[in-house]
Scaffold this active site. Structure first.
Site, PDB file in Angstrom:
ATOM      1  N   GLU A   1      58.167  34.873  20.821  1.00 16.92           N
ATOM      2  CA  GLU A   1      58.027  33.649  20.871  1.00 16.92           C
ATOM      3  C   GLU A   1      57.264  33.332  22.259  1.00 16.92           C
ATOM      4  O   GLU A   1      57.981  33.362  23.202  1.00 16.92           O
ATOM      5  CB  GLU A   1      59.146  32.802  20.584  1.00 16.92           C
ATOM      6  CG  GLU A   1      59.153  31.171  20.395  1.00 16.92           C
ATOM      7  CD  GLU A   1      58.935  30.524  21.464  1.00 16.92           C
ATOM      8  OE1 GLU A   1      57.761  30.256  22.107  1.00 16.92           O
ATOM      9  OE2 GLU A   1      60.070  30.193  22.001  1.00 16.92           O
TER      10      GLU A   1
ATOM     11  N   CYS B   1      57.375  25.756  26.524  1.00 16.67           N
ATOM     12  CA  CYS B   1      56.170  26.628  25.828  1.00 16.67           C
ATOM     13  C   CYS B   1      55.439  25.529  24.957  1.00 16.67           C
ATOM     14  O   CYS B   1      54.211  25.868  24.548  1.00 16.67           O
ATOM     15  CB  CYS B   1      56.642  27.681  25.123  1.00 16.67           C
ATOM     16  SG  CYS B   1      58.115  27.562  23.904  1.00 16.67           S
TER      17      CYS B   1
HETATM   18  C1  UN1 Z   1      60.401  26.881  24.505  1.00 14.60           C
HETATM   19  O1  UN1 Z   1      59.809  26.100  25.638  1.00 14.60           O
HETATM   20  O2  UN1 Z   1      60.361  28.109  24.828  1.00 14.60           O
HETATM   21  O3  UN1 Z   1      60.567  22.290  20.943  1.00 14.60           O
HETATM   22  C2  UN1 Z   1      61.271  26.300  23.636  1.00 14.60           C
HETATM   23  C3  UN1 Z   1      60.866  22.307  21.957  1.00 14.60           C
HETATM   24  C4  UN1 Z   1      62.243  22.908  22.295  1.00 14.60           C
HETATM   25  C5  UN1 Z   1      62.333  24.191  22.602  1.00 14.60           C
HETATM   26  C6  UN1 Z   1      61.124  24.782  23.450  1.00 14.60           C
HETATM   27  N1  UN1 Z   1      62.921  22.741  21.150  1.00 14.60           N
HETATM   28  O4  UN1 Z   1      60.273  21.934  22.850  1.00 14.60           O
END
Ligand code: UN1
Length: 442
Positions: A194, A228
């Protein structure tokens, strides 16, 4: 190995323990990462939610039965634990990302080894301590159930290369993920990745601009642009471009930047000086392309008591076309805005980057919404309608395509990645017919 008989009680009670300590854990995340307290608390809630999800999931680890082509035979699938699951997590979600992986891995009967980001060891120590405490309170022998490995990159490498680790679930940069993927491939080991995102939202002529402004502000400036899933690119129909940019600029001008623990702050500091430098480099490069840059400078005096945090005012960068730094992920609060004329062109722009994590369309037009979420639309793992790119619920599978790594974590049937599948053919007859009608008479 098989699921520990008390495992369900374990993460049920882990979830309860985390719920009891939600305020302190939220504060700790906020202190260590700089994300605002509301988001720290939201992250702890994700931990609680995934524990509850896992409790229900423990009764739903199902396999198929399949009609056999042979008389008195049956085909079925059985699912088994893989063994030790290695988890590498990033600084920006120092608790939730571990919990998504841990809850699923445990429910599937695996054990854990966790290497958190070296930038957020305290959150890891606290959460892992509660995981073990919950086990001990139930009288479980915690030996070998879950190991916390605090350290530098070499610790992560040792984890990836350890023969007993059968699956590595890694969250972080694409560069890190590439190394993990290649090391795992060389050992025929599974990896679940991820990685980064360069996420876009398309704003169509019929969009409700109020929703766009709210959604874009949270997704681009929230977590100081360090998710992310953060929104980095806004692709706006030319007919609403000027009105939208004006509203966004006035909202970004007023965003409260400061101590993340202070009520009312919406933007805390960046994680470190490197993040600040890469933001400034991206802004300088956009300026070099003739971009109009609003904000993005250091927010002087934002740190409580003159703290040395790297506080910035989130930037809006207007570009005539998608180019330069807009095509790369910069882990900072920069929202690039470009105009478009034709919806197909906007979808092509959405898909024209190396990452494929999250995306969104803002429209009241059913055809545009359906097109965007169809096979000919967004090429991302997350494709939203009238909602920003970040802040996914745990119930859905989470992850993305292309250089985001292809892995899926959290909800839906993501659990399958944490198990190995066996296909079983069972003959309950008295003869041995061969498949495909082959005759082999001895
Ligand atoms: C991340 O930034 O690695 O959807 C995960 C989202 C959060 C998870 C982000 N539930 O922004």
């Amino acid at each position: 190995m098989c699921p520990h008989p008390s495992a369900v009680n374990w993460y049920a009670s882990f979830g309860e323990t985390v719920r009891r300590h939600k305020p302190e854990l939220g504060q700790l995340i906020s202190l260590e990462t700089g994300k605002i307290l509301q988001e720290g608390l939201g992250e702890v809630q994700e931990v609680i939610d995934i524990c509850e999800f896992a409790v229900g999931l423990s009764r739903q680890l199902y396999g198929l039965t399949i009609a056999s082509e042979r008389p008195d035979h049956k085909l079925l699938e059985t699912w088994h634990p893989v063994g030790v699951v290695g988890i590498i997590s990033a600084f920006n979600f120092p608790m939730a990302v571990f919990a998504w992986n841990a809850a699923l891995a445990l429910v599937c009967g695996n054990t854990l080894a966790w290497k958190p980001s070296e930038k957020t060891p305290l959150s890891a120590v606290a959460l892992h301590g509660l995981l073990l405490r919950a086990a001990k309170e139930l009288g479980l022998d915690t030996e070998g159930l879950s190991e916390l490995l605090i350290g530098e990159r070499s610790v992560g490498e040792a984890l990836v290369n350890h023969p007993q680790v059968k699956l590595v679930s890694a969250t972080g940069s694409t560069a890190m993920g590439k190394k993990v993927a290649m090391a795992c491939a060389a050992q025929f080991k599974r990896s679940l990745l991820e990685l980064g995102g360069n996420n876009a939202a398309i704003v169509c002529p019929s969009a409700n601009l109020e929703l766009v402004v709210r959604g874009a502000a949270f997704a681009a400036a929230g977590t100081a642009g360090q998710r992310c899933t953060s929104l980095r690119r806004l692709i706006v129909h030319r007919s609403v471009y000027a009105a939208l940019v004006e509203r966004l600029v006035s909202v970004f001008a007023r965003l409260p930047v400061g101590n993340p623990l202070t009520e009312g702050t919406l933007v805390g500091p960046l994680i470190d000086g490197r993040a600040f430098d890469s933001m400034q480099t991206a802004l300088a490069s956009a300026k070099g392309l003739g971009a109009k840059v609003h904000f993005g400078q250091r927010e002087e005096g934002a740190g409580a008591g003159g703290s040395a945090g790297h506080y910035v005012r989130p930037a809006i960068v207007e570009l005539a076309e998608q180019a330069g730094p807009m095509l790369h992920e910069t882990f900072a609060p920069i929202l690039y805005v470009v105009p478009y004329d034709d919806f197909d062109e906007a979808i092509a722009m959405n898909n024209a980057v190396v990452h494929g994590l999250s995306s969104a369309v803002f429209t009241q037009d059913l055809r545009e919404a359906e097109r965007f979420t169809s096979a000919r639309g967004s090429d991302c793992g997350i494709a939203n309608v009238n909602i920003g790119t970040s802040g996914a619920e745990i119930g859905g599978a989470f992850g993305g395509e292309k250089e985001t790594g292809g892995g899926r974590e959290s909800g839906s049937d993501s659990w399958k990645a944490y198990m190995r599948r066996a296909t079983n053919t069972v003959n309950y007859g008295a003869s041995l017919p061969l498949a495909q009608g082959i005759r082999f008479d001895i």
